[in-house]
Design a protein around this motif. Structure first.
Motif, mmCIF file in Angstrom:
data_model
loop_
_atom_site.group_PDB
_atom_site.id
_atom_site.type_symbol
_atom_site.label_atom_id
_atom_site.label_comp_id
_atom_site.label_asym_id
_atom_site.label_seq_id
_atom_site.Cartn_x
_atom_site.Cartn_y
_atom_site.Cartn_z
ATOM 1 N N ILE A 304 0.854 -1.183 0.000
ATOM 2 C CA ILE A 304 0.000 0.000 0.000
ATOM 3 C C ILE A 304 0.896 1.241 0.000
ATOM 4 C CG2 ILE A 304 -1.919 1.143 1.148
ATOM 5 C CD1 ILE A 304 -2.403 -1.744 0.206
ATOM 6 N N GLN A 305 0.591 2.196 -0.870
ATOM 7 C CA GLN A 305 1.380 3.412 -0.983
ATOM 8 C C GLN A 305 0.743 4.524 -0.139
ATOM 9 O OE1 GLN A 305 4.290 3.459 -2.784
ATOM 10 N NE2 GLN A 305 3.897 1.275 -3.134
ATOM 11 N N PHE A 306 1.505 5.039 0.817
ATOM 12 C CA PHE A 306 1.038 6.142 1.648
ATOM 13 C C PHE A 306 1.885 7.391 1.376
ATOM 14 C CE2 PHE A 306 -0.400 2.501 4.109
ATOM 15 C CZ PHE A 306 -1.673 2.889 4.482
ATOM 16 N N SER A 307 1.253 8.559 1.534
ATOM 17 C CA SER A 307 1.975 9.831 1.541
ATOM 18 C C SER A 307 1.938 10.380 2.954
ATOM 19 C CB SER A 307 1.323 10.824 0.574
ATOM 20 O OG SER A 307 1.346 10.323 -0.741
ATOM 21 N N THR A 308 3.053 10.948 3.375
ATOM 22 C CA THR A 308 3.132 11.428 4.748
ATOM 23 C C THR A 308 2.085 12.509 5.003
ATOM 24 O OG1 THR A 308 4.618 12.280 6.447
ATOM 25 C CG2 THR A 308 4.884 13.178 4.235
ATOM 26 N N ASN A 309 1.430 12.400 6.168
ATOM 27 C CA ASN A 309 0.409 13.357 6.611
ATOM 28 C C ASN A 309 -0.791 13.441 5.668
ATOM 29 O OD1 ASN A 309 1.751 14.221 9.008
ATOM 30 N ND2 ASN A 309 3.135 15.442 7.728
ATOM 31 N N VAL A 310 -1.038 12.357 4.941
ATOM 32 C CA VAL A 310 -2.197 12.308 4.051
ATOM 33 C C VAL A 310 -3.110 11.179 4.523
ATOM 34 C CG1 VAL A 310 -3.006 11.914 1.709
ATOM 35 C CG2 VAL A 310 -0.893 13.189 2.110
ATOM 36 N N SER A 311 -4.373 11.488 4.685
ATOM 37 C CA SER A 311 -5.341 10.479 5.111
ATOM 38 C C SER A 311 -5.641 9.528 3.959
ATOM 39 C CB SER A 311 -6.628 11.153 5.595
ATOM 40 O OG SER A 311 -7.554 10.203 6.013
ATOM 41 N N PHE A 312 -5.577 8.238 4.217
ATOM 42 C CA PHE A 312 -5.743 7.208 3.184
ATOM 43 C C PHE A 312 -7.054 6.465 3.411
ATOM 44 C CE2 PHE A 312 -5.151 3.051 1.283
ATOM 45 C CZ PHE A 312 -4.489 3.341 0.089
ATOM 46 N N ASN A 313 -7.821 6.261 2.323
ATOM 47 C CA ASN A 313 -9.065 5.513 2.412
ATOM 48 C C ASN A 313 -8.766 4.037 2.673
ATOM 49 O OD1 ASN A 313 -11.563 4.407 2.137
ATOM 50 N ND2 ASN A 313 -11.863 4.979 0.002
ATOM 51 N N LEU A 314 -9.335 3.488 3.748
ATOM 52 C CA LEU A 314 -9.043 2.102 4.111
ATOM 53 C C LEU A 314 -9.655 1.090 3.140
ATOM 54 C CD1 LEU A 314 -9.326 2.007 8.002
ATOM 55 C CD2 LEU A 314 -7.301 1.695 6.602
ATOM 56 N N ASP A 315 -10.680 1.503 2.390
ATOM 57 C CA ASP A 315 -11.290 0.601 1.422
ATOM 58 C C ASP A 315 -11.656 -0.725 2.089
ATOM 59 O OD1 ASP A 315 -12.280 -0.261 -0.943
ATOM 60 O OD2 ASP A 315 -10.351 -0.779 -1.815
ATOM 61 N N THR A 316 -12.526 -0.653 3.078
ATOM 62 C CA THR A 316 -12.865 -1.801 3.906
ATOM 63 C C THR A 316 -14.116 -2.502 3.404
ATOM 64 O OG1 THR A 316 -11.956 -0.635 5.809
ATOM 65 C CG2 THR A 316 -13.339 -2.542 6.257
ATOM 66 N N ASP A 317 -14.038 -3.826 3.351
ATOM 67 C CA ASP A 317 -15.193 -4.649 3.022
ATOM 68 C C ASP A 317 -15.490 -5.504 4.243
ATOM 69 O OD1 ASP A 317 -17.180 -6.085 1.878
ATOM 70 O OD2 ASP A 317 -15.915 -7.228 0.509
ATOM 71 N N ALA A 318 -16.545 -5.174 4.992
ATOM 72 C CA ALA A 318 -16.899 -5.908 6.208
ATOM 73 C C ALA A 318 -18.268 -6.554 6.020
ATOM 74 C CB ALA A 318 -16.913 -4.969 7.408
ATOM 75 N N PHE A 319 -18.429 -7.750 6.603
ATOM 76 C CA PHE A 319 -19.676 -8.488 6.407
ATOM 77 C C PHE A 319 -19.817 -9.558 7.488
ATOM 78 C CE2 PHE A 319 -16.215 -10.185 3.856
ATOM 79 C CZ PHE A 319 -16.167 -11.514 4.248
ATOM 80 N N PHE A 320 -21.033 -10.019 7.678
ATOM 81 C CA PHE A 320 -21.293 -11.246 8.417
ATOM 82 C C PHE A 320 -21.620 -12.322 7.390
ATOM 83 C CE2 PHE A 320 -22.641 -8.295 11.932
ATOM 84 C CZ PHE A 320 -21.560 -8.582 12.748
ATOM 85 N N ARG A 321 -21.177 -13.552 7.655
ATOM 86 C CA ARG A 321 -21.442 -14.665 6.752
ATOM 87 C C ARG A 321 -21.980 -15.849 7.543
ATOM 88 N NH1 ARG A 321 -17.772 -18.577 7.608
ATOM 89 N NH2 ARG A 321 -15.716 -18.019 8.413
ATOM 90 N N THR A 322 -22.554 -16.795 6.810
ATOM 91 C CA THR A 322 -23.052 -18.010 7.436
ATOM 92 C C THR A 322 -21.900 -18.971 7.725
ATOM 93 O OG1 THR A 322 -23.537 -18.761 5.185
ATOM 94 C CG2 THR A 322 -25.375 -17.904 6.477
ATOM 95 N N ILE A 323 -22.167 -19.981 8.537
ATOM 96 C CA ILE A 323 -21.142 -20.945 8.911
ATOM 97 C C ILE A 323 -20.843 -21.893 7.756
ATOM 98 C CG2 ILE A 323 -21.731 -20.860 11.348
ATOM 99 C CD1 ILE A 323 -23.256 -23.467 10.985
ATOM 100 N N SER A 324 -19.667 -22.529 7.823
ATOM 101 C CA SER A 324 -19.281 -23.527 6.835
ATOM 102 C C SER A 324 -18.532 -24.645 7.550
ATOM 103 C CB SER A 324 -18.392 -22.903 5.749
ATOM 104 O OG SER A 324 -17.112 -22.579 6.276
ATOM 105 N N LEU A 325 -18.247 -25.706 6.816
ATOM 106 C CA LEU A 325 -17.523 -26.845 7.405
ATOM 107 C C LEU A 325 -16.112 -26.477 7.829
ATOM 108 C CD1 LEU A 325 -18.595 -29.783 5.062
ATOM 109 C CD2 LEU A 325 -19.084 -29.564 7.497
ATOM 110 N N GLU A 326 -15.574 -25.382 7.278
ATOM 111 C CA GLU A 326 -14.206 -24.987 7.596
ATOM 112 C C GLU A 326 -14.114 -24.172 8.884
ATOM 113 O OE1 GLU A 326 -15.463 -24.645 4.363
ATOM 114 O OE2 GLU A 326 -14.500 -26.582 3.955
ATOM 115 N N ASP A 327 -15.216 -23.948 9.569
ATOM 116 C CA ASP A 327 -15.234 -23.033 10.716
ATOM 117 C C ASP A 327 -14.969 -23.719 12.054
ATOM 118 O OD1 ASP A 327 -15.671 -20.684 9.303
ATOM 119 O OD2 ASP A 327 -17.835 -20.985 9.265
ATOM 120 N N ILE A 328 -14.241 -24.826 12.034
ATOM 121 C CA ILE A 328 -14.002 -25.550 13.274
ATOM 122 C C ILE A 328 -13.074 -24.787 14.217
ATOM 123 C CG2 ILE A 328 -14.433 -27.819 12.271
ATOM 124 C CD1 ILE A 328 -11.439 -28.184 11.986
#
Length: 545
Positions: A304-328
Motif C-alpha cells: 500500500i502506498q502512503f503519503s506522509t500526513n495524508v489520510s488514506f481511504n481504508l477501502d474496507t469490506d466488512a460483512f457477516f457470513r453463514t457458517i461452513s464446514l471450515e469453521d471448526i
C-alpha cells in the motif's frame, strides 16, 4: 479332522481369553482396547434392544446363539455389528455365547402397570408436542397432519393386537424408551427459545459470538441425542425385518414382528414432532450470517502506498457470513456443532422418507459498516514511521525520513465478540508537499479563474493517489485518476499544470454547472491542450508551500 481341530482351536481361544470386569473377553496377547466383542452396555432389561460390535466381519444375516439357557438370534445390522433383544427371562446374570466371543449381562425385568397406560403416556406426550406447532403455510400444515396420521395408524395397529401382543408391545416400548424420552425432553429444554438473535433467547445476547456459541452447543447436544434415538430406531427396523429406506406400515410386518413393530410405530410417533421441531430450529441457524469477515485494500495489489500526513481511504469490506464446514477453529462450541451435525447427517438421511432431508449449510452474506471504535491500528515495524490517526474509513501516517520507507502495521477489528487481526505491508513517501499555489492565469471563464488562481490543499487520496482541493471550494485536482466517459454534465480538462521542468503533475476538474460538488467517476477526458474549449494561457507558475 480339520473341522474338529478348528473347533478345538476356538475352544482354546475362548478358555484362554482374559476376562475383564465388564464381562468382555479379549484374545490372549492383545491389548484390552481391541476386544473381540463389545456391547453398548451389560446392565440390561428384558425386551431391551442391544447392539453388539465385533472385530470380525459379519457375513451372515442371522446367528443362532445362547443367552444363558435361552436360544436367541443375533441379526446383522452392518458389516461389523449385530443386534438382538433381551429375552423374557427372570432377573439375574446371563452369558451370551457366540462365535464372535462371549459376555455376561446383568438382567432386570421390565415392569409395566398395563399396556394401555404405557400407550396413554406416549399419546399425551405426542399431543403436548403437536400443540406447540403453529403452521403458517399449507405445506407446514400438511406436514403436521402427516405426523398426526402416522400416530393414528400406530394406535389403530395397537388396538387390533391381542392382549398378549399388546403386553409385549408395551414392554418393548418401556424397555427401550430412554433415548427417545431423553431426546424429546432435552430438545424442549435446550431449544426452548429462538436460534437467531432477532428473537428472545435464553442464550446471552451480548454479541454474536456469545449467543451463537451457546446456540451451537444446544443444537449439538440435540443432534447427539437424536443420533442415539435414530440408531435405536434403526435396530427396531432391523429386528422387525423392515427396510430402513421405506415408510413402515402395519401391513408390512410379519406376525413374529408385531410386538417389535408396534413398539417401533409408537416410539417413532413419540419423536416425530420433536424431529420436526429440531429441523425448524436448526435450519435458521444454518441460514443466519453471524461470523465476522473483514477485508482491507481488497482492490490493491502489492504494498500500500502512503503519503506522509495524508489520510488514506481504508477501502474496507466488512460483512457477516453463514457458517461452513471450515469453521471448526472459530470456537469449541461451533466445532462441537459441526462434528455433531456430520455424525447426525448419515443417520438422518437413512430416515429421510419419514423426516425429510436434513438441514445443511447455506452461503449467505450481510454487508455491514464498521464504526470507529471497531478498528484499532498498531504495531508499526519501522521506527521512521509513526501513526497519526485512524478511523473505520481512513488512516494516516507520517515519516521522519526523506526516503521512501517500507513498513508493516496491524489492523485489529473487534465486533460482535470477534477479533480479527490483519498485517498490512506498506510504503510511505515524503516528496509530496501538503499544498500548492497556482497563479499567472488570464482566463475569463469564472470557474477557470478559480482554478487558475489560488491555493490547493492536499486533502486525501483517491485510489491510493494524492487528491487536492482548491481552498475556494470550486476545483479539485486528483493525480493519476482515469475515469470512464462522462455520464453527467461535468467535464474533465487535462490542463497545463507543470513543474518548473515542464512536466505535467496532474489533472484538473471543474464544473460547468452551479454546484461546487465534484463527482468521483464518470469524467470525459480531453487531451492536454487539444481542443481546449476556453481561451486561456496555460503559463502557470507552481510553487510548493
Amino acid at each position: 479332522m480339520k473341522k474338529l481341530n478348528y473347533f478345538l482351536l476356538i475352544a482354546l481361544i475362548i478358555t484362554s481369553c482374559k476376562k475383564e470386569d465388564n464381562g468382555i473377553l479379549y484374545p490372549p496377547g492383545q491389548r484390552t482396547d481391541v476386544p473381540i466383542l463389545t456391547v453398548e452396555k451389560t446392565d440390561v432389561k428384558t425386551f431391551e434392544v442391544i447392539s453388539l460390535t465385533v472385530l470380525d466381519e459379519v457375513t451372515s444375516d442371522k446367528y443362532q446363539v445362547s443367552f444363558g439357557e435361552e436360544k436367541i438370534e443375533l441379526v446383522k445390522s452392518s458389516d461389523s455389528s449385530l443386534v438382538f433383544f433381551v429375552p423374557d427371562v427372570p432377573a439375574g446374570s446371563y452369558e451370551l455365547i457366540s462365535d464372535f466371543g462371549r459376555t455376561i449381562f446383568n438382567v432386570t425385568a421390565t415392569q409395566i402397570t398395563s399396556a394401555e397406560s404405557v400407550i396413554e403416556v406416549l399419546l399425551q406426550n405426542f399431543d403436548n408436542q403437536i400443540s406447540d406447532f403453529n403452521p403458517s403455510t399449507p405445506e407446514e400444515e400438511q406436514e403436521i397432519n402427516s405426523i398426526i396420521q402416522y400416530k393414528d395408524e400406530a394406535l389403530a395397529f395397537f388396538n387390533d393386537l391381542s392382549t398378549e401382543e399388546k403386553r409385549k408391545t408395551a414392554l418393548f416400548i418401556e424397555a427401550n424408551k430412554e433415548p427417545f424420552v431423553t431426546f424429546v425432553n432435552n430438545l424442549y429444554t435446550q431449544l426452548d427459545a429462538a436460534t437467531v438473535r432477532n428473537k428472545q433467547s435464553e442464550c446471552p445476547t451480548t454479541d454474536n459470538l456469545a449467543f451463537y456459541n451457546c446456540t451451537s452447543e444446544n443444537l449439538g447436544d440435540s443432534f447427539n441425542d437424536f443420533i442415539k434415538a435414530l440408531k435405536k430406531m434403526k435396530d427396531f427396523f432391523i429386528l422387525a425385518g423392515i427396510a430402513i429406506g421405506i415408510s413402515p406400515t402395519p401391513a408390512g410386518l410379519g406376525v413374529a414382528s408385531f410386538s417389535i413393530g408396534g413398539a417401533m410405530f409408537f416410539l417413532w410417533a413419540d419423536i416425530a414432532p420433536a424431529s420436526k421441531k429440531l429441523y425448524n430450529d436448526s435450519k435458521p441457524f444454518f441460514q443466519k450470517p453471524w461470523i465476522l469477515g473483514v477485508e482491507f485494500y481488497k482492490d490493491v495489489i502489492g504494498n500500500i502506498q502512503f503519503s506522509t500526513n495524508v489520510s488514506f481511504n481504508l477501502d474496507t469490506d466488512a460483512f457477516f457470513r453463514t457458517i461452513s464446514l471450515e469453521d471448526i477453529d472459530i470456537s469449541q462450541e461451533l466445532d462441537y456443532f459441526i462434528n455433531s451435525w456430520l455424525n447426525l447427517k448419515p443417520n438422518w438421511e437413512e430416515f429421510e422418507v419419514l423426516i425429510g432431508i436434513p438441514p445443511t449449510f447455506e452461503e449467505n452474506l450481510e454487508v455491514i459498516n464498521l464504526d470507529d471504535e471497531d478498528i484499532e491500528a498498531y504495531g508499526i515495524t519501522n521506527p521512521n514511521v509513526q501513526l497519526v490517526e485512524y478511523s473505520a474509513n481512513s488512516i494516516e501516517f507520517t515519516t521522519t525520513s526523506t526516503e521512501d520507507e517500507d513498513f508493516s502495521f496491524t489492523i485489529k477489528t473487534v465486533k460482535e465478540g470477534f477479533e480479527i487481526e490483519q498485517e498490512i505491508s506498506a510504503t510511505i513517501t515524503n516528496f509530496i508537499c501538503p499544498s500548492y499555489t497556482v497563479s499567472g492565469s488570464n482566463c475569463t471563464y469564472p470557474n477557470l479563474q478559480d482554478f487558475m488562481n489560488g491555493e490547493y490543499l492536499l486533502t486525501g487520496t483517491q485510489n491510493g493517489r494524492p487528491s487536492y482541493t482548491n481552498l475556494a471550494g470550486t476545483v479539485k485536482i486528483d493525480y493519476g485518476l482515469v475515469g470512464s466517459p462522462a455520464t453527467q454534465k461535468w467535464r474533465l480538462v487535462a490542463f497545463g499544470l507543470t513543474t518548473s521542468g515542464g512536466t505535467p503533475i496532474g489533472t484538473v476538474y471543474f464544473n460547468e454547472m452551479d454546484s461546487n460538488e465534484v463527482p468521483i467517476n464518470g469524467w470525459e477526458i480531453i487531451e492536454l491542450f487539444e481542443n481546449a474549449p476556453y481561451s486561456c494561457t496555460p503559463n502557470i507558475a507552481l510553487e510548493c508551500n
